[in-house]
Every structure is written in structure tokens, then in C-alpha cells.
Enzyme design. Structure first.
Site, PDB file in Angstrom:
ATOM      1  N   TRP A  41       0.815  -1.222   0.000  1.00  0.00           N
ATOM      2  CA  TRP A  41       0.000   0.000   0.000  1.00  0.00           C
ATOM      3  C   TRP A  41       0.850   1.274   0.000  1.00  0.00           C
ATOM      4  O   TRP A  41       0.320   2.372   0.022  1.00  0.00           O
ATOM      5  CB  TRP A  41      -0.906   0.014   1.230  1.00  0.00           C
ATOM      6  CG  TRP A  41      -0.183  -0.361   2.483  1.00  0.00           C
ATOM      7  CD1 TRP A  41       0.546   0.448   3.307  1.00  0.00           C
ATOM      8  CD2 TRP A  41      -0.094  -1.676   3.033  1.00  0.00           C
ATOM      9  NE1 TRP A  41       1.082  -0.272   4.330  1.00  0.00           N
ATOM     10  CE2 TRP A  41       0.699  -1.575   4.198  1.00  0.00           C
ATOM     11  CE3 TRP A  41      -0.626  -2.910   2.667  1.00  0.00           C
ATOM     12  CZ2 TRP A  41       0.975  -2.688   4.994  1.00  0.00           C
ATOM     13  CZ3 TRP A  41      -0.333  -3.995   3.460  1.00  0.00           C
ATOM     14  CH2 TRP A  41       0.452  -3.896   4.611  1.00  0.00           C
ATOM     15  N   GLU A  58      -5.020   1.276   6.256  1.00  0.00           N
ATOM     16  CA  GLU A  58      -5.059   1.669   7.665  1.00  0.00           C
ATOM     17  C   GLU A  58      -6.161   0.934   8.416  1.00  0.00           C
ATOM     18  O   GLU A  58      -5.973   0.523   9.565  1.00  0.00           O
ATOM     19  CB  GLU A  58      -5.248   3.186   7.794  1.00  0.00           C
ATOM     20  CG  GLU A  58      -4.021   3.998   7.396  1.00  0.00           C
ATOM     21  CD  GLU A  58      -2.809   3.710   8.271  1.00  0.00           C
ATOM     22  OE1 GLU A  58      -2.992   3.289   9.432  1.00  0.00           O
ATOM     23  OE2 GLU A  58      -1.677   3.886   7.793  1.00  0.00           O
ATOM     24  N   THR A  64      -3.733  -5.813  13.571  1.00  0.00           N
ATOM     25  CA  THR A  64      -3.325  -6.897  12.677  1.00  0.00           C
ATOM     26  C   THR A  64      -1.909  -6.622  12.172  1.00  0.00           C
ATOM     27  O   THR A  64      -1.501  -5.477  12.078  1.00  0.00           O
ATOM     28  CB  THR A  64      -4.294  -6.999  11.473  1.00  0.00           C
ATOM     29  OG1 THR A  64      -5.638  -6.942  11.948  1.00  0.00           O
ATOM     30  CG2 THR A  64      -4.111  -8.299  10.725  1.00  0.00           C
ATOM     31  N   LEU A 101      -9.487 -11.849   9.124  1.00  0.00           N
ATOM     32  CA  LEU A 101      -8.784 -10.660   9.608  1.00  0.00           C
ATOM     33  C   LEU A 101      -9.222 -10.260  11.012  1.00  0.00           C
ATOM     34  O   LEU A 101      -8.548  -9.469  11.665  1.00  0.00           O
ATOM     35  CB  LEU A 101      -9.015  -9.463   8.664  1.00  0.00           C
ATOM     36  CG  LEU A 101      -7.992  -9.257   7.556  1.00  0.00           C
ATOM     37  CD1 LEU A 101      -8.360  -8.043   6.713  1.00  0.00           C
ATOM     38  CD2 LEU A 101      -6.587  -9.081   8.124  1.00  0.00           C
ATOM     39  N   TYR A 103     -11.974  -8.774  14.138  1.00  0.00           N
ATOM     40  CA  TYR A 103     -12.581  -7.464  14.421  1.00  0.00           C
ATOM     41  C   TYR A 103     -13.547  -7.098  13.290  1.00  0.00           C
ATOM     42  O   TYR A 103     -13.373  -6.127  12.569  1.00  0.00           O
ATOM     43  CB  TYR A 103     -11.498  -6.389  14.580  1.00  0.00           C
ATOM     44  CG  TYR A 103     -10.535  -6.685  15.705  1.00  0.00           C
ATOM     45  CD1 TYR A 103     -10.804  -6.265  17.005  1.00  0.00           C
ATOM     46  CD2 TYR A 103      -9.369  -7.406  15.476  1.00  0.00           C
ATOM     47  CE1 TYR A 103      -9.931  -6.552  18.044  1.00  0.00           C
ATOM     48  CE2 TYR A 103      -8.496  -7.703  16.515  1.00  0.00           C
ATOM     49  CZ  TYR A 103      -8.785  -7.266  17.790  1.00  0.00           C
ATOM     50  OH  TYR A 103      -7.928  -7.557  18.812  1.00  0.00           O
ATOM     51  N   TYR A 141      -7.000   8.402  15.044  1.00  0.00           N
ATOM     52  CA  TYR A 141      -5.760   7.887  14.454  1.00  0.00           C
ATOM     53  C   TYR A 141      -5.873   7.750  12.941  1.00  0.00           C
ATOM     54  O   TYR A 141      -5.001   8.203  12.194  1.00  0.00           O
ATOM     55  CB  TYR A 141      -5.383   6.529  15.056  1.00  0.00           C
ATOM     56  CG  TYR A 141      -4.377   5.808  14.186  1.00  0.00           C
ATOM     57  CD1 TYR A 141      -3.039   6.179  14.223  1.00  0.00           C
ATOM     58  CD2 TYR A 141      -4.780   4.836  13.268  1.00  0.00           C
ATOM     59  CE1 TYR A 141      -2.116   5.580  13.375  1.00  0.00           C
ATOM     60  CE2 TYR A 141      -3.863   4.231  12.430  1.00  0.00           C
ATOM     61  CZ  TYR A 141      -2.538   4.610  12.489  1.00  0.00           C
ATOM     62  OH  TYR A 141      -1.631   4.038  11.630  1.00  0.00           O
ATOM     63  N   ASP A 159      -0.067   5.579  16.846  1.00  0.00           N
ATOM     64  CA  ASP A 159      -0.330   4.154  17.033  1.00  0.00           C
ATOM     65  C   ASP A 159       0.642   3.614  18.067  1.00  0.00           C
ATOM     66  O   ASP A 159       1.405   4.373  18.681  1.00  0.00           O
ATOM     67  CB  ASP A 159      -0.249   3.405  15.705  1.00  0.00           C
ATOM     68  CG  ASP A 159       1.174   3.301  15.163  1.00  0.00           C
ATOM     69  OD1 ASP A 159       2.088   3.976  15.711  1.00  0.00           O
ATOM     70  OD2 ASP A 159       1.382   2.557  14.191  1.00  0.00           O
TER      71      ASP A 159
END
Length: 372
Positions: A41, A58, A64, A101, A103, A141, A159
Site C-alpha cells: 500500500w 489503515e 493486525t 482478519l 474485528y 488515528y 499508534d
């Protein structure tokens, strides 16, 4: 607050010369230009950033690892190259692509955000903090990271990597999370007006590759001479963290049911709440109680009149706030299908369903075979 002043380096971030030579941001950018990570990315020097790719990465990277996210990011871009493509996608397809992944509220908000950007902003992400924060799933964030990386605007993206670097650079010994405001103030004071996007990514890289949680590689750090914790010999002890309470344990019984064709019974979880909208193996309520017995669990069974057989062993899974232990029972329906709320899936098609990791574990245990 047990906070030490930023060690003097001869020049402050806000007083740096145009090339920032000698300043902490300047030293970090020089290091980054030589050692930046190549990530799926990330944009090459001189390449114009795509806010969609920045936002997508993001959201995926929250809680992760970079290694885990890489294949998911590529798959999403292959299937939905633009935010408008993602907005037009079926939510079930997005949840299936996200499966693994974790969540899963992030996946639902990802789709909601894409729809909002397409419908309310003409497919273009806002370039202001207020505009970004108005979108589903974007917090302080993520908004700061998008502003910096996608739009090259000065913003403080905090972060875990940045907190660790700031705690060590300034020898902040008060524990997290109470020290977050102080760490943020230190970080905000260093954000440069020139190349803030590269600076933000450089800080992420510094925390991930040099200022690591264990055995920081201080000898390679561009900020080593300015690091107060290094001088005091306490770098590896920071940031301090308040001790976490032990996680409670919840337990349930899972019903792995097949029909005469060998198809497996699944059902969809409610849209709101944990694993919302995902597919699941029918279970009893998840409770902080002793392991449920088969006799007591029969009212929760997906079909009546099934001869359930308990399997030995326990399936275990860790969620953010609790440990989960599942007893598995298996059964076979006499005919094909059945059950108003059940979805019957062929075993070789289970991998195409939006199955969270815990449900894949239950099915592997219950079916006695691999699940891709």
C-alpha cells in the site's frame, strides 16, 4: 507526570531549515529515504498517493500485522479497485473477503464508509480532519494517518509504534494508557510541515523495525543520540504499561449438524454485536459459566429430534476481552436441509462463507477435516 524534557539537539522541529538538516524530523527522513519498507500500500517516491488505498490499508492494519494484511489488501484491490467499486459491492461479499482478519465490525464499517464516500463525497475522500471523522469507522488515528499519508498534511497519527518511540525518546516512565496525552504532545511537537506524509510513515517504520518492543536496535537508530531512555539504559523497559486484569472465560456448546447430502448447517449472526453479520455454527449462549451439558443445551439445538454425539476435546479461541471455550457435538438430520433460520452449505463451499476464525476452528474439529 514523570516526564523528561526532550534532549537538546541544537534545533527544534518548528525552527528547522527548509531541508530540516540536523533536526529530528530531518534525521528521520534521511534514514527513511535509505531504509523505507516496501509495502503493498506504500507509494514510491514521487508517486501521487491514492487516499482509497491509504484508508483501506489503515483499516486493515488495525490490530493486525503487516504480514497478515498483505494478501487481503491485494485481494480487495483486485476485486474492488476504487472506493466506488467497494461501495457497490454486496456486504456479504465484503465480509467473506474479510474473513480471517478479525474485528469484523471493521469490515461492516469499511463498507458503510465506502458507501458514504461514494454517495456524499462523489467518490473522493475528504481532506480535512472534520470531514474524515464524519465517516463510519474513521477515528482520530485513522483520520490523522490519511491526512498525513494521502494528503501530505501535518497531522499526528498515534499508534503503538509511535507511542513506544515517543516514550523512549523522552524517557516517559508513567505507564500507558495514562501517559497517552503526554506522548501525543511530544509527537505533535515533532511533526514537520515539509514531507509530513513521509515523516509519518518513517515513524511507523522506525517503531516497527528499529525501536522494537524487545531488543531495540539502538545502534541503527537515527535518533539514538537524542534518545533519553537509551542514555538512561531503560529503553527496553518503556513504554510502561498498567497491568491488565485477567480475561474472563466464556463457554458454549456448538452444534455441528449435517444433512443427508453432507451439507453443514450454518446461520447468520445478528448484524449488531460481536461478529455481527457473519456466519456461525449454531451454539448455546456464550456465558461465563461452567461448560454446558448436552441435556441442558437441547433447547438451543438448531433442530429437534437429533441424536447428538459429544466430541472429545475443547475448542479454544481468544477474543480481545475474553477467552472462549467451546464443546462440540455433532448430529445428522434424516433428510435434506430443514430449519427456517439455517443455511445449508456443502463442505467444499464452506471456505466461501463469511466464517470468522472461531467458527472455522469449530468446523475443523466437528467435521474432522481441513477447512480452507
Amino acid at each position: 507526570m514523570a516526564v523528561r524534557s526532550l534532549p537538546k539537539t541544537g534545533i527544534k522541529a518548528d525552527q528547522a531549515s527548509p531541508d530540516q538538516s540536523g533536526s529530528l524530523p530531518g534525521l528521520l527522513l534521511e534514514w527513511y529515504d535509505r531504509h523505507r519498507r516496501i509495502l503493498p500500500w506504500r507509494f514510491a517516491p514521487g508517486e501521487v498517493a491514492d487516499p482509497y488505498r491509504v484508508w483501506l490499508s489503515e483499516i486493515m492494519l488495525q490490530q493486525t500485522t503487516v504480514a497478515t494484511v498483505g494478501p487481503y489488501f491485494k485481494n480487495f484491490l483486485d476485486r474492488w479497485p476504487t472506493v466506488n467499486d467497494l461501495a457497490a459491492a454486496d456486504l456479504d461479499d465484503v465480509l467473506r473477503a474479510w474473513a480471517g482478519l478479525g474485528y469484523y465490525a471493521r469490515a461492516r464499517n469499511l463498507h458503510k464508509c465506502a458507501v458514504a464516500v461514494a454517495a456524499q463525497h462523489g467518490g473522493r475522500f475528504p481532506d480535512t480532519e472534520e470531514g474524515l471523522l464524519s465517516l463510519p469507522g474513521i477515528g482520530a488515528y485513522t483520520a490523522a494517518a490519511i491526512l498525513a499519508i494521502a494528503f501530505d498534511k501535518p497531522a499526528t497519527a498515534m499508534d503503538g509504534n509511535v507511542e513506544r518511540v515517543m516514550a523512549r525518546l523522552n524517557a516517559v516512565t508513567d505507564p500507558l494508557p495514562g501517559s497517552k496525552p503526554v506522548l501525543r504532545a511530544h509527537a505533535a511537537a515533532l511533526v514537520p510541515d515539509r514531507r509530513p506524509g513521509d515523516y509519518t510513515q518513517a515513524l511507523f517504520d522506525l517503531g516497527a523495525t528499529i525501536c522494537a518492543p524487545r531488543k531495540p536496535r539502538c545502534i541503527l537508530c537515527p535518533w539514538a543520540d537524542a534518545c533519553a531512555a537509551r542514555k538512561l539504559g531503560i529503553a527496553e523497559d518503556l513504554p510502561a504499561k498498567t497491568a491488565k486484569a485477567a480475561k474472563p472465560t466464556r463457554r458454549a456448546l456448538a452444534f455441528v449438524l449435517t444433512d443427508a447430502r453432507g451439507h453443514v448447517a450454518l446461520r447468520r449472526r445478528p448484524e449488531k454485536g460481536l461478529l455481527g453479520g457473519m456466519m456461525e455454527v449454531p451454539t448455546t449462549p456464550w456465558e461465563a459459566a461452567p461448560a454446558p451439558t448436552l441435556v441442558g443445551s437441547r433447547p438451543h439445538a438448531p433442530l429437534a429430534g437429533i441424536d447428538w454425539k459429544p466430541l472429545p476435546g475443547i475448542v479454544r479461541h481468544t477474543f480481545t476481552h475474553f477467552e472462549f471455550e467451546i464443546t462440540v457435538v455433532t448430529g445428522r438430520a434424516a433428510g435434506a436441509g430443514g430449519g427456517a433460520d439455517l443455511i445449508w452449505v456443502a463442505p467444499d463451499a464452506l471456505g466461501d462463507e463469511a466464517l470468522p476464525t472461531v467458527m472455522a476452528k469449530i468446523l475443523r474439529h466437528g467435521l474432522g477435516k481441513g477447512l480452507t
